[in-house]
Design a protein around this motif. Structure first.
Motif, PDB file in Angstrom:
ATOM      1  N   SER A 224      54.518  16.164 -15.872  1.00  9.53           N
ATOM      2  CA  SER A 224      53.318  16.812 -15.334  1.00  9.53           C
ATOM      3  C   SER A 224      53.153  18.198 -15.923  1.00  9.53           C
ATOM      4  CB  SER A 224      53.423  16.916 -13.813  1.00  9.53           C
ATOM      5  OG  SER A 224      54.449  17.828 -13.456  1.00  9.53           O
ATOM      6  N   VAL A 225      51.938  18.699 -15.857  1.00 12.55           N
ATOM      7  CA  VAL A 225      51.663  20.046 -16.353  1.00 12.55           C
ATOM      8  C   VAL A 225      52.510  21.065 -15.604  1.00 12.55           C
ATOM      9  CG1 VAL A 225      49.895  21.846 -16.452  1.00 12.55           C
ATOM     10  CG2 VAL A 225      49.345  19.517 -17.193  1.00 12.55           C
ATOM     11  N   GLU A 226      52.664  20.866 -14.297  1.00  9.27           N
ATOM     12  CA  GLU A 226      53.448  21.794 -13.486  1.00  9.27           C
ATOM     13  C   GLU A 226      54.913  21.818 -13.935  1.00  9.27           C
ATOM     14  OE1 GLU A 226      51.352  19.539 -12.346  1.00  9.27           O
ATOM     15  OE2 GLU A 226      49.757  20.859 -11.599  1.00  9.27           O
ATOM     16  N   ARG A 227      55.460  20.601 -14.198  1.00  5.10           N
ATOM     17  CA  ARG A 227      56.860  20.534 -14.631  1.00  5.10           C
ATOM     18  C   ARG A 227      57.045  21.177 -16.008  1.00  5.10           C
ATOM     19  NH1 ARG A 227      60.516  14.989 -15.381  1.00  5.10           N
ATOM     20  NH2 ARG A 227      62.237  15.982 -16.515  1.00  5.10           N
ATOM     21  N   ILE A 228      56.110  20.942 -16.902  1.00  3.34           N
ATOM     22  CA  ILE A 228      56.214  21.522 -18.238  1.00  3.34           C
ATOM     23  C   ILE A 228      56.138  23.043 -18.170  1.00  3.34           C
ATOM     24  CG2 ILE A 228      55.007  21.767 -20.448  1.00  3.34           C
ATOM     25  CD1 ILE A 228      54.354  18.775 -20.258  1.00  3.34           C
ATOM     26  N   GLY A 229      55.233  23.565 -17.346  1.00  2.00           N
ATOM     27  CA  GLY A 229      55.132  25.016 -17.202  1.00  2.00           C
ATOM     28  C   GLY A 229      56.446  25.619 -16.735  1.00  2.00           C
ATOM     29  N   ALA A 230      57.103  24.957 -15.789  1.00  2.00           N
ATOM     30  CA  ALA A 230      58.390  25.447 -15.298  1.00  2.00           C
ATOM     31  C   ALA A 230      59.471  25.312 -16.372  1.00  2.00           C
ATOM     32  CB  ALA A 230      58.791  24.680 -14.041  1.00  2.00           C
ATOM     33  N   GLN A 231      59.428  24.217 -17.127  1.00  2.00           N
ATOM     34  CA  GLN A 231      60.432  23.991 -18.171  1.00  2.00           C
ATOM     35  C   GLN A 231      60.426  25.088 -19.231  1.00  2.00           C
ATOM     36  OE1 GLN A 231      59.433  19.521 -18.719  1.00  2.00           O
ATOM     37  NE2 GLN A 231      61.418  19.779 -19.719  1.00  2.00           N
ATOM     38  N   VAL A 232      59.242  25.589 -19.533  1.00  2.00           N
ATOM     39  CA  VAL A 232      59.140  26.597 -20.598  1.00  2.00           C
ATOM     40  C   VAL A 232      59.119  28.018 -20.059  1.00  2.00           C
ATOM     41  CG1 VAL A 232      57.996  24.989 -22.161  1.00  2.00           C
ATOM     42  CG2 VAL A 232      56.606  26.467 -20.697  1.00  2.00           C
ATOM     43  N   GLY A 233      59.399  28.184 -18.764  1.00  2.00           N
ATOM     44  CA  GLY A 233      59.659  29.518 -18.258  1.00  2.00           C
ATOM     45  C   GLY A 233      58.537  30.247 -17.564  1.00  2.00           C
ATOM     46  N   PHE A 234      57.433  29.574 -17.253  1.00  2.00           N
ATOM     47  CA  PHE A 234      56.367  30.245 -16.519  1.00  2.00           C
ATOM     48  C   PHE A 234      56.641  30.166 -15.023  1.00  2.00           C
ATOM     49  CE2 PHE A 234      54.278  29.485 -20.572  1.00  2.00           C
ATOM     50  CZ  PHE A 234      53.642  30.702 -20.773  1.00  2.00           C
ATOM     51  N   GLY A 235      56.429  31.279 -14.343  1.00  2.00           N
ATOM     52  CA  GLY A 235      56.803  31.366 -12.944  1.00  2.00           C
ATOM     53  C   GLY A 235      55.962  30.545 -12.000  1.00  2.00           C
ATOM     54  N   SER A 236      54.742  30.217 -12.400  1.00  2.00           N
ATOM     55  CA  SER A 236      53.859  29.432 -11.539  1.00  2.00           C
ATOM     56  C   SER A 236      52.929  28.590 -12.394  1.00  2.00           C
ATOM     57  CB  SER A 236      53.032  30.351 -10.638  1.00  2.00           C
ATOM     58  OG  SER A 236      52.042  31.041 -11.395  1.00  2.00           O
ATOM     59  N   PRO A 237      52.412  27.469 -11.849  1.00  2.65           N
ATOM     60  CA  PRO A 237      51.451  26.664 -12.615  1.00  2.65           C
ATOM     61  C   PRO A 237      50.210  27.461 -13.020  1.00  2.65           C
ATOM     62  CG  PRO A 237      52.289  25.425 -10.736  1.00  2.65           C
ATOM     63  CD  PRO A 237      52.780  26.838 -10.567  1.00  2.65           C
ATOM     64  N   THR A 238      49.774  28.369 -12.156  1.00  5.52           N
ATOM     65  CA  THR A 238      48.583  29.165 -12.473  1.00  5.52           C
ATOM     66  C   THR A 238      48.847  30.074 -13.666  1.00  5.52           C
ATOM     67  OG1 THR A 238      47.853  29.140 -10.168  1.00  5.52           O
ATOM     68  CG2 THR A 238      46.956  30.868 -11.594  1.00  5.52           C
ATOM     69  N   ALA A 239      50.008  30.715 -13.692  1.00  9.66           N
ATOM     70  CA  ALA A 239      50.351  31.580 -14.821  1.00  9.66           C
ATOM     71  C   ALA A 239      50.437  30.776 -16.103  1.00  9.66           C
ATOM     72  CB  ALA A 239      51.675  32.291 -14.542  1.00  9.66           C
ATOM     73  N   PHE A 240      51.000  29.580 -16.018  1.00 10.68           N
ATOM     74  CA  PHE A 240      51.099  28.722 -17.203  1.00 10.68           C
ATOM     75  C   PHE A 240      49.720  28.332 -17.714  1.00 10.68           C
ATOM     76  CE2 PHE A 240      51.562  24.120 -18.603  1.00 10.68           C
ATOM     77  CZ  PHE A 240      51.852  24.458 -19.921  1.00 10.68           C
TER      78      PHE A 240
END
Length: 312
Positions: free
Chosen positions: A276-292
């Motif tokens: 998911s987009v949310e999981r990928i954002g977390a995997q690459v170091g973004f603190g929140s889905p919105t920031a990603f």
């Protein structure tokens, strides 16, 4: 298959001519098929390339029906443009063909009027001449390339490689572009602009590989919540010295470099995984889905969902 017409004008710069031919002809899709068909076109039968002469298999008619036309630089950017070349390029533009220039090839596009009102670049040493000759063009001498959608321009020499890889990524996604970059022994995206290559009166002392271990460490730790202080501590230096070295050697700041590296890794994951987009954002170091999502769209121009639909 995407057809690319490379236009060889008189006094063409051989490096600029060979760059798109080599990069696009070696591009392969995931199933092994070639991504591009190349046409080398010339304004007349025999072309003077300085140290040698060439005879292209296509004339100006080869521009018709191509998906992309690329105009390499020429040795004399102020040389007048032949009317038949101008008409052929304008006809291609009217058909919606993507047209790109390398180095002083920007002067050729400028002479057609196609860049009027647009931002463009060329080799830094000729940027002042371009701005003076074509005041309707917004000349940016600091960047490696400018993408206006249909019309693209690049700076000198190796910046043509950056532009070609950028177009491959636009056409087929970052995985195909990354493979083409590896074949060219080039990074998929270089940080900084051509300002870092301008010769100043007192050039800084070369520090070629000082940042290399740190950049490798950052690449391996994209998923961590890293602060500027964390990066400086790993580098064994102060934050002020770290920022200065980054500016000198990459043309950007440590955190900006980190953000772009995270987005590049996210592009790869969006193309190659079902996460998911949310999981990928977390995997690459973004603190929140919105920031990603915000950073991804600011960097690529599209949302993560749109990017996945386009390139997965």
């Amino acid at each position: 298959m995407h057809t690319i017409a490379v236009l060889a004008l008189d006094q063409v710069i051989p490096f600029d001519l060979s760059t798109p031919i080599e990069v696009f002809s070696r591009t392969r899709l995931p199933d092994g098929r070639p991504g591009y068909q190349i046409r080398v076109c010339a304004e007349r039968q025999d072309i003077d390339a300085g140290t040698f002469a060439l005879r292209a298999p296509w004339g100006l008619d080869g521009l018709s029906g191509a998906d992309t036309v690329i105009v390499p630089g020429t040795a004399d950017p102020s040389a007048p443009l032949a009317p038949d070349v101008r008409d052929a390029l304008r006809a291609a533009a009217a058909d919606g063909t993507r047209i790109a220039s390398i180095c002083s090839g920007t002067f050729v596009l400028a002479a057609t009027g196609l860049l009027d009102g647009l931002r463009a670049t060329t080799h830094w040493i000729a940027a002042g001449l371009l701005a003076e000759a074509y005041p309707d063009i917004e000349v940016d001498p600091d960047v490696l390339y400018v993408d206006n959608g249909q019309f693209l321009t690049s700076a000198g020499a190796a910046a043509g490689l950056d532009l070609c890889l950028h177009m491959i990524r636009r056409d087929y996604g970052s995985a195909v572009a990354a493979h083409a970059a590896r074949l060219s022994v080039m990074p998929l995206e270089r940080e900084g602009g051509q300002a870092q290559f301008i010769v100043h009166d007192y050039p800084p002392t070369p520090q070629g590989s000082v940042l290399e271990p740190l950049l490798a460490w950052l690449q391996d730790n994209l998923g961590r919540d890293l602060t500027l202080a964390d990066i400086a501590a790993h580098a064994g230096t102060s934050t002020r010295t770290l920022i200065r070295r980054f500016r000198e050697q990459t043309g950007t700041t440590p955190l900006q470099w980190l953000h772009r590296a995270r987005v590049r890794q996210a592009q790869h994951l969006l193309e190659t995984t079902p996460h998911s987009v949310e999981r990928i954002g977390a995997q690459v170091g973004f603190g929140s889905p919105t920031a990603f999502r915000d950073r991804f769209k600011r960097t690529t121009g599209v949302s993560p969902h749109t990017y996945r639909r386009t390139f997965s």
